[in-house]
Design an enzyme around this catalytic site. Structure first.
Site, PDB file in Angstrom:
ATOM      1  N   HIS A   1      13.816   6.539  55.096  1.00 21.69           N
ATOM      2  CA  HIS A   1      13.414   7.045  53.777  1.00 21.69           C
ATOM      3  C   HIS A   1      12.012   7.619  53.856  1.00 21.69           C
ATOM      4  O   HIS A   1      11.117   7.019  54.467  1.00 21.69           O
ATOM      5  CB  HIS A   1      13.486   5.953  52.705  1.00 21.69           C
ATOM      6  CG  HIS A   1      12.763   4.694  53.073  1.00 21.69           C
ATOM      7  ND1 HIS A   1      13.288   3.763  53.932  1.00 21.69           N
ATOM      8  CD2 HIS A   1      11.535   4.237  52.722  1.00 21.69           C
ATOM      9  CE1 HIS A   1      12.438   2.770  54.086  1.00 21.69           C
ATOM     10  NE2 HIS A   1      11.353   3.029  53.371  1.00 21.69           N
TER      11      HIS A   1
ATOM     12  N   HIS B   1       8.626   8.627  51.782  1.00 21.01           N
ATOM     13  CA  HIS B   1       7.908   8.290  50.548  1.00 21.01           C
ATOM     14  C   HIS B   1       7.163   9.516  50.035  1.00 21.01           C
ATOM     15  O   HIS B   1       6.513  10.217  50.817  1.00 21.01           O
ATOM     16  CB  HIS B   1       6.837   7.228  50.803  1.00 21.01           C
ATOM     17  CG  HIS B   1       7.346   5.875  51.187  1.00 21.01           C
ATOM     18  ND1 HIS B   1       7.409   4.827  50.305  1.00 21.01           N
ATOM     19  CD2 HIS B   1       7.797   5.388  52.366  1.00 21.01           C
ATOM     20  CE1 HIS B   1       7.855   3.744  50.930  1.00 21.01           C
ATOM     21  NE2 HIS B   1       8.111   4.064  52.178  1.00 21.01           N
TER      22      HIS B   1
HETATM   23  P1  5GP Z   1       9.280   0.725  53.544  1.00 14.67           P
HETATM   24  O1  5GP Z   1       8.235  -0.339  53.662  1.00 14.67           O
HETATM   25  O2  5GP Z   1      10.586   0.284  54.152  1.00 14.67           O
HETATM   26  O3  5GP Z   1       8.823   2.071  54.047  1.00 14.67           O
HETATM   27  O4  5GP Z   1       9.508   0.944  51.993  1.00 14.67           O
HETATM   28  C1  5GP Z   1      10.571   0.412  51.273  1.00 14.67           C
HETATM   29  C2  5GP Z   1      10.364   0.768  49.825  1.00 14.67           C
HETATM   30  O5  5GP Z   1      11.575   0.519  49.144  1.00 14.67           O
HETATM   31  C3  5GP Z   1       9.280  -0.074  49.135  1.00 14.67           C
HETATM   32  O6  5GP Z   1       8.285   0.813  48.608  1.00 14.67           O
HETATM   33  C4  5GP Z   1      10.034  -0.817  48.052  1.00 14.67           C
HETATM   34  O7  5GP Z   1       9.289  -0.937  46.856  1.00 14.67           O
HETATM   35  C5  5GP Z   1      11.301   0.002  47.857  1.00 14.67           C
HETATM   36  N1  5GP Z   1      12.471  -0.746  47.466  1.00 14.67           N
HETATM   37  C6  5GP Z   1      12.910  -1.902  48.009  1.00 14.67           C
HETATM   38  N2  5GP Z   1      14.061  -2.291  47.405  1.00 14.67           N
HETATM   39  C7  5GP Z   1      14.362  -1.339  46.487  1.00 14.67           C
HETATM   40  C8  5GP Z   1      15.445  -1.176  45.562  1.00 14.67           C
HETATM   41  O8  5GP Z   1      16.372  -1.983  45.465  1.00 14.67           O
HETATM   42  N3  5GP Z   1      15.413  -0.072  44.785  1.00 14.67           N
HETATM   43  C9  5GP Z   1      14.410   0.872  44.873  1.00 14.67           C
HETATM   44  N4  5GP Z   1      14.474   1.922  44.061  1.00 14.67           N
HETATM   45  N5  5GP Z   1      13.387   0.742  45.737  1.00 14.67           N
HETATM   46  C10 5GP Z   1      13.355  -0.346  46.519  1.00 14.67           C
END
Ligand code: 5GP
Ligand code: ZN
Length: 142
Positions: free
Chosen positions: A101, A103
Site C-alpha cells: 500500500h 500512503h
Molecule cells: P503500514 O505501517 O503497514 O505502512 O501502514 C498500515 C496503515 O494501515 C496504518 O496507517 C493503519 O492506520 C492502516 N490501517 C490498519 N488497519 C486498517 C483498516 O482496517 N482500515 C483502514 N482503512 N486502514 C487501516
C-alpha cells in the site's frame, strides 16, 4: 488472489467497510483508519502482494498512476500545500499490514512532522569507493 487473513484483501472484497475514494479493476484507495493527517489515504493493488518486489511492473505502474492522480485530489480536498507519498516496503521499514500500500499523507506548514529522510536510522559514513561499489551492484542487479 486474496488472502484470507489480510485486512486489506477484506476491504477490497467489501467484507470490512472502508471510506473508499477510488476503485477500478486493478487498484483501490481508501482513507486510513488511523490517519496521521486529515486526508491520509492508502492506495493498494487489489491482488494480494506483500512487498513491492512481488508486484508485476504493469500493476505497479497502474498503482503509481492512481497515487499520482489522488495525490492532487487529496491535497485539494483538505487544502494541504504538500504531502509525503511513500511505501513502507517490508517489516524492517515499518510495514505493518502485509499487503502492498502507498500512503498519501497530506502535510501542512508547522505540522510538527518530518521529511522522509527522518524514517531511517543514523546516516552511515560511506566512502566514495563504497558508494561506487553500491551503484555498480545496483546496476548489475536491476
Ligand atoms: P503500514 O505501517 O503497514 O505502512 O501502514 C498500515 C496503515 O494501515 C496504518 O496507517 C493503519 O492506520 C492502516 N490501517 C490498519 N488497519 C486498517 C483498516 O482496517 N482500515 C483502514 N482503512 N486502514 C487501516
Ligand atoms: Zn491482502
Amino acid at each position: 488472489m486474496s488472502q484470507d487473513d489480510c485486512i486489506f484483501c477484506k476491504i477490497v472484497a467489501g467484507e470490512i467497510p472502508s471510506r473508499t475514494v477510488f476503485e477500478d479493476d486493478v487498484a483501490m484507495a481508501f482513507l486510513d483508519a488511523n490517519p496521521l493527517a486529515p486526508g491520509h489515504t492508502l492506495v493498494v493493488p487489489k491482488e494480494h502482494y506483500e512487498t513491492l518486489s512481488e508486484v508485476p511492473e504493469d500493476t505497479a505502474a497502474h498503482v503509481f498512476g492512481v497515487l499520482h492522480r489522488l495525490n492532487t485530489a487529496v491535497q485539494n480536498a483538505v487544502d494541504a500545500p504538500a504531502a509525503n507519498v511513500a511505501f513502507n516496503d517490508g517489516p524492517a521499514a515499518g510495514q505493518e499490514v502485509p499487503h502492498v500500500h502507498g500512503h498519501i499523507i497530506p502535510r501542512f506548514e508547522d505540522d510538527g512532522g518530518s521529511p522522509v529522510h527522518a524514517v531511517a536510522g543514523e546516516r552511515p559514513d560511506l566512502s566514495d569507493e563504497k558508494l561506487d561499489e553500491i551503484a555498480v551492484e545496483i546496476q548489475n542487479t536491476e
